[in-house]
Motif scaffolding. Structure first.
Motif, PDB file in Angstrom:
ATOM      1  N   SER A 107       0.800  -1.215   0.000  1.00  0.00           N
ATOM      2  CA  SER A 107       0.000   0.000   0.000  1.00  0.00           C
ATOM      3  C   SER A 107       0.835   1.268   0.000  1.00  0.00           C
ATOM      4  N   ASN A 108       0.258   2.308  -0.596  1.00  0.00           N
ATOM      5  CA  ASN A 108       0.797   3.659  -0.512  1.00  0.00           C
ATOM      6  C   ASN A 108       0.168   4.321   0.706  1.00  0.00           C
ATOM      7  N   LEU A 109       0.979   4.713   1.663  1.00  0.00           N
ATOM      8  CA  LEU A 109       0.444   5.448   2.801  1.00  0.00           C
ATOM      9  C   LEU A 109       1.532   6.210   3.526  1.00  0.00           C
ATOM     10  N   ALA A 110       1.117   7.268   4.191  1.00  0.00           N
ATOM     11  CA  ALA A 110       2.038   8.071   4.991  1.00  0.00           C
ATOM     12  C   ALA A 110       2.370   7.310   6.275  1.00  0.00           C
ATOM     13  N   ALA A 111       3.549   7.541   6.790  1.00  0.00           N
ATOM     14  CA  ALA A 111       4.075   6.787   7.929  1.00  0.00           C
ATOM     15  C   ALA A 111       3.148   6.705   9.139  1.00  0.00           C
ATOM     16  N   PRO A 112       2.467   7.767   9.544  1.00  0.00           N
ATOM     17  CA  PRO A 112       1.641   7.649  10.739  1.00  0.00           C
ATOM     18  C   PRO A 112       0.528   6.604  10.640  1.00  0.00           C
ATOM     19  N   TYR A 113       0.137   6.226   9.425  1.00  0.00           N
ATOM     20  CA  TYR A 113      -0.932   5.245   9.254  1.00  0.00           C
ATOM     21  C   TYR A 113      -0.429   3.806   9.380  1.00  0.00           C
ATOM     22  N   GLY A 114       0.852   3.595   9.181  1.00  0.00           N
ATOM     23  CA  GLY A 114       1.421   2.253   9.156  1.00  0.00           C
ATOM     24  C   GLY A 114       1.151   1.405  10.391  1.00  0.00           C
ATOM     25  N   PRO A 115       1.430   1.903  11.604  1.00  0.00           N
ATOM     26  CA  PRO A 115       1.188   1.067  12.782  1.00  0.00           C
ATOM     27  C   PRO A 115      -0.272   0.623  12.923  1.00  0.00           C
ATOM     28  N   ALA A 116      -1.218   1.479  12.571  1.00  0.00           N
ATOM     29  CA  ALA A 116      -2.634   1.102  12.664  1.00  0.00           C
ATOM     30  C   ALA A 116      -2.970   0.024  11.644  1.00  0.00           C
ATOM     31  N   VAL A 117      -2.454   0.165  10.438  1.00  0.00           N
ATOM     32  CA  VAL A 117      -2.699  -0.842   9.400  1.00  0.00           C
ATOM     33  C   VAL A 117      -2.135  -2.187   9.854  1.00  0.00           C
ATOM     34  N   LYS A 118      -0.909  -2.183  10.340  1.00  0.00           N
ATOM     35  CA  LYS A 118      -0.278  -3.434  10.781  1.00  0.00           C
ATOM     36  C   LYS A 118      -1.014  -4.056  11.963  1.00  0.00           C
ATOM     37  N   ALA A 119      -1.474  -3.228  12.880  1.00  0.00           N
ATOM     38  CA  ALA A 119      -2.166  -3.745  14.069  1.00  0.00           C
ATOM     39  C   ALA A 119      -3.512  -4.381  13.731  1.00  0.00           C
ATOM     40  N   LEU A 120      -4.171  -3.890  12.709  1.00  0.00           N
ATOM     41  CA  LEU A 120      -5.495  -4.399  12.359  1.00  0.00           C
ATOM     42  C   LEU A 120      -5.459  -5.665  11.505  1.00  0.00           C
ATOM     43  N   MET A 121      -4.381  -5.878  10.797  1.00  0.00           N
ATOM     44  CA  MET A 121      -4.308  -7.035   9.914  1.00  0.00           C
ATOM     45  C   MET A 121      -3.997  -8.295  10.722  1.00  0.00           C
TER      46      MET A 121
END
Length: 192
Positions: A107-121
């Protein structure tokens, strides 16, 4: 030929943002009020950089008062807190993993979104995220990195090689880079 891995896009495919506050657009508007015209590549640049929102302001040469920066950071926090999986995501991924199919998110995303994406998957999900790799889709490197993380080398349709499927919602980002790569990754475009 059996499918051995599925690569998913994040937003619009597996995840959604419930409360859109557009913090990066707010930051760019602050710059515009100071005479800095937004450039076409600004958001693209921010998705390639592993930086915070404050660092983004510095990188772009945008000054904001501490109070205004706190407001924009609050908007970012609200947006990130509203990220949720689509209801069918966990079931679909669980089903795939139950059949031994490896899962990645590209995915294309800005760094602050990364931890939330990883935590939800779900567990055992590999990631190829633009801010970590310094490139954005449709750059083929993201797909190659996702396949590497999954331990698969996709083959062409006529070859006896692992099959990898990319599931996304953007022909430009989720299909065109694969064509440039010339890989054996096949794309399913959600809603197409």
């Amino acid at each position: 030929m059996a499918i051995t891995a599925v690569i998913f896009d994040a937003f619009g495919t597996t995840l959604r943002i419930g409360t859109r506050t557009h913090p990066y657009r707010q930051l760019l508007r602050e710059g515009a009020m100071q005479g800095r015209r937004p450039l076409p590549g600004d958001l693209h640049h921010l998705m390639k950089a592993n930086i915070s929102l404050r660092e983004a302001a510095d990188t772009l040469g945008i000054w904001t008062s501490p109070a205004r920066m706190a407001e924009i950071e609050g908007a970012l926090a609200r947006e990130i807190d509203s990220i949720a999986l689509y209801p069918e995501t966990l079931e679909a991924i669980s089903e795939l993993q139950g059949h031994g199919i490896a899962i990645a998110v590209c995915s294309n995303l800005a760094a602050p979104y990364g931890p939330a994406v990883k935590a939800l998957m779900p567990k055992h999900t590999a990631f190829a995220l633009s801010y970590e790799l310094g490139v954005t889709k449709p750059d083929p490197f993201l797909y190659m990195k996702a396949c590497h993380e999954l331990g698969v080398i996709p083959g062409k349709p006529e070859e006896e090689a692992p099959r990898v499927v990319m599931v996304g919602d953007s022909p430009k980002c989720d299909r065109d880079g694969l064509w440039r790569w010339g890989s054996g990754v096949f794309t399913l475009i959600a809603g197409a």
